[in-house]
Design an enzyme around this catalytic site. Structure first.
Site, PDB file in Angstrom:
ATOM      1  N   GLU A 289       0.914   9.091  -0.328  1.00 59.11           N
ATOM      2  CA  GLU A 289       1.449  10.432  -0.614  1.00 59.11           C
ATOM      3  C   GLU A 289       1.107  11.409   0.507  1.00 59.11           C
ATOM      4  O   GLU A 289       1.927  12.251   0.891  1.00 59.11           O
ATOM      5  CB  GLU A 289       0.916  10.952  -1.952  1.00 59.11           C
ATOM      6  CG  GLU A 289       1.329  10.133  -3.171  1.00 59.11           C
ATOM      7  CD  GLU A 289       2.832  10.064  -3.341  1.00 59.11           C
ATOM      8  OE1 GLU A 289       3.530  11.017  -2.962  1.00 59.11           O
ATOM      9  OE2 GLU A 289       3.322   9.036  -3.845  1.00 59.11           O
ATOM     10  N   ASP A 381       4.057   4.477   3.994  1.00 61.68           N
ATOM     11  CA  ASP A 381       3.285   3.233   3.863  1.00 61.68           C
ATOM     12  C   ASP A 381       2.490   2.965   5.139  1.00 61.68           C
ATOM     13  O   ASP A 381       1.311   2.606   5.088  1.00 61.68           O
ATOM     14  CB  ASP A 381       4.214   2.044   3.596  1.00 61.68           C
ATOM     15  CG  ASP A 381       4.600   1.935   2.122  1.00 61.68           C
ATOM     16  OD1 ASP A 381       4.040   2.699   1.304  1.00 61.68           O
ATOM     17  OD2 ASP A 381       5.457   1.087   1.801  1.00 61.68           O
TER      18      ASP A 381
END
Ligand code: ZN
Length: 437
Positions: A289, A381
């Site tokens: 996030e 990611d």
């Protein structure tokens, strides 16, 4: 000069034709995609994909397949219904009838226009209710995700309707007033007001609105807190607080999110997420996030929303002054003769027709937006792998796929069109740490 159109093809009939064609084409496209998805998932139901062998049980894989298929089947019905509803409001005369009835009752003015918007919202909401009930108490229930009681569901419905009125009516009144009073460039003013309202909502939502529906408690697990705080410091990220939300009150699906901006920024973990993931995995999910922040995805999405709504308002400003925009979409525009009794502005009608017609055109942008979103997910990611453990991220994702019964074998075309997150196989394949049992 373009060649003059055939006499029967007035701008109004042309609008009807384009609208109806795209509406049906969009429906056909989405039905085709959903049936592809259903067939593909059913075909791969028998065996866990090789890449996940030993990590996902056959039972979990089949539950995900059944859940995906059940949702997609229900989606077929919902799409057909939604298309019928749009047709009902527009070409079949629903909005026109509602407008005429309210004109006869209230005369033409701000009250009538607000009543038109409110009645539209209430009727649309009521049409949606059976599908919502089915989804919560049949579909989600059957797969063990629903945690809501009918009582909580009803309380939610009442609260959100009330909230919609308290927030929606003033902003609607402001929009209608600007449309009537701000001159030719009203759409620019209305856009500014709308953007200001959205920014305000981003500050107000986490602090005042979300707590009406859920309990937020400061994260108490000290070791997890230390871990998460260290990660945020490492990433140069300051948040006002770490909160745990009782998501389990409504659903077993797990999530984590950031909310608010500026000084109101906070991190919210669903209690369901903390229950399912080990501390290292929570850290990896949070790092993902934070990656969205570091790559400015949030700011860019916001800027994109600003630009798209500016274009939308400009288009609405232009369309709302054309008679064929109304008649082509099945509505008789009100007569606007200043000082003449029975005369009424068309602003409410224009807003509603625009809301109904825009998705018919924008549905074709879905794959483009999904593609951008998937690219952002890969970037986040990669950031998570650099700041936390790639192995933890991989195992967290796998757990979330399994606990949310997300299919590991989506139809590739369906995924290209809709998926805002890359399919599991592609996503895990990019993580540098190989999955080990
Ligand atoms: Zn993400």
């Amino acid at each position: 000069m373009p060649p003059s159109p055939a006499p029967l093809l007035t701008p109004s009939t042309l609008t009807t034709l384009v609208f109806a064609t795209l509406l049906l084409a969009g429906l056909a496209l989405r039905l085709w995609l959903a049936s592809r998805q259903i067939r593909h998932v059913a075909r791969h139901r028998g065996a866990v994909p090789a890449a996940f062998a030993g990590r996902i049980t056959l039972a979990a894989h089949q539950k995900a397949a059944d859940y995906t298929i059940a949702k997609a089947r229900f989606g077929l019905l919902e799409m057909a219904l939604a298309t019928a509803v749009v047709l009902g409001w527009t070409l079949l005369g629903g909005l026109d009838a509602l407008n005429q009835a309210l004109l006869a009752w209230l005369g033409g003015g701000m009250v009538q226009q607000l009543a038109l918007l409110a009645a539209f919202a209430l009727v649309s909401g009521a049409i949606d209710l059976p599908a919502q009930l089915y989804q919560t108490f049949r579909l989600e229930q059957r797969f063990g995700f629903n945690q809501m009681t009918p009582r909580l569901w009803l309380a939610d419905l009442l609260k959100s309707t009330l909230l919609g009125a308290v927030i929606g009516l003033p902003i609607a009144a402001l929009m209608l007033w600007l449309m009537g009073a701000a001159g030719r460039l009203w759409w620019l003013w209305a856009w500014g007001a709308w953007m200001g309202f959205n920014l305000l909502l981003m500050v107000v939502f986490p602090v005042f609105i979300a707590p009406l529906f859920n309990k937020f408690q400061p994260l108490e697990d000290e070791s997890l807190k230390a871990r998460v705080t260290a990660l945020m410091q490492r990433c140069g990220f300051a948040a006002k607080g770490l909160f745990v939300m009782d998501g389990s009150r409504r659903s077993a699906h797990a999530n984590a999110y950031f909310t608010g901006f500026g000084a109101a920024k906070r991190v919210v973990f669903y209690d369901t997420l903390l229950k399912q993931l080990a501390p290292g995995e929570v850290e990896a999910v949070l790092a993902h996030e934070l990656g969205h922040f570091r790559h400015k995805h949030i700011a860019r999405r916001l800027a994109g929303m600003f630009a798209i709504s500016l274009a939308g308002f400009a288009l609405l400003g232009w369309l709302s002054a054309r008679g064929w925009f109304y008649t082509g979409l099945g509505v008789q525009p009100n007569l606007m003769l200043p000082g003449v009794p029975g005369s009424a502005p068309n602003d409410g009608l224009a807003l509603l027709l625009f809301l109904l017609a825009a998705p018919v055109f924008t549905v074709f942008l879905t794959p483009l937006l999904a593609r951008i979103s998937r690219r952002h997910e890969f970037q986040a990611d990669a950031y998570a792998v650099a700041q936390a453990s790639g192995a933890d991220l991989a195992s967290a994702l796998l757990k979330l796929y399994q606990d949310n019964a997300s299919t590991l074998t989506p139809d590739p075309v369906y995924a290209r069109f809709y998926y805002s997150h890359p399919p599991a196989t592609e996503r895990l394949a990019r993580l540098p740490v190989a999955m080990q049992p």
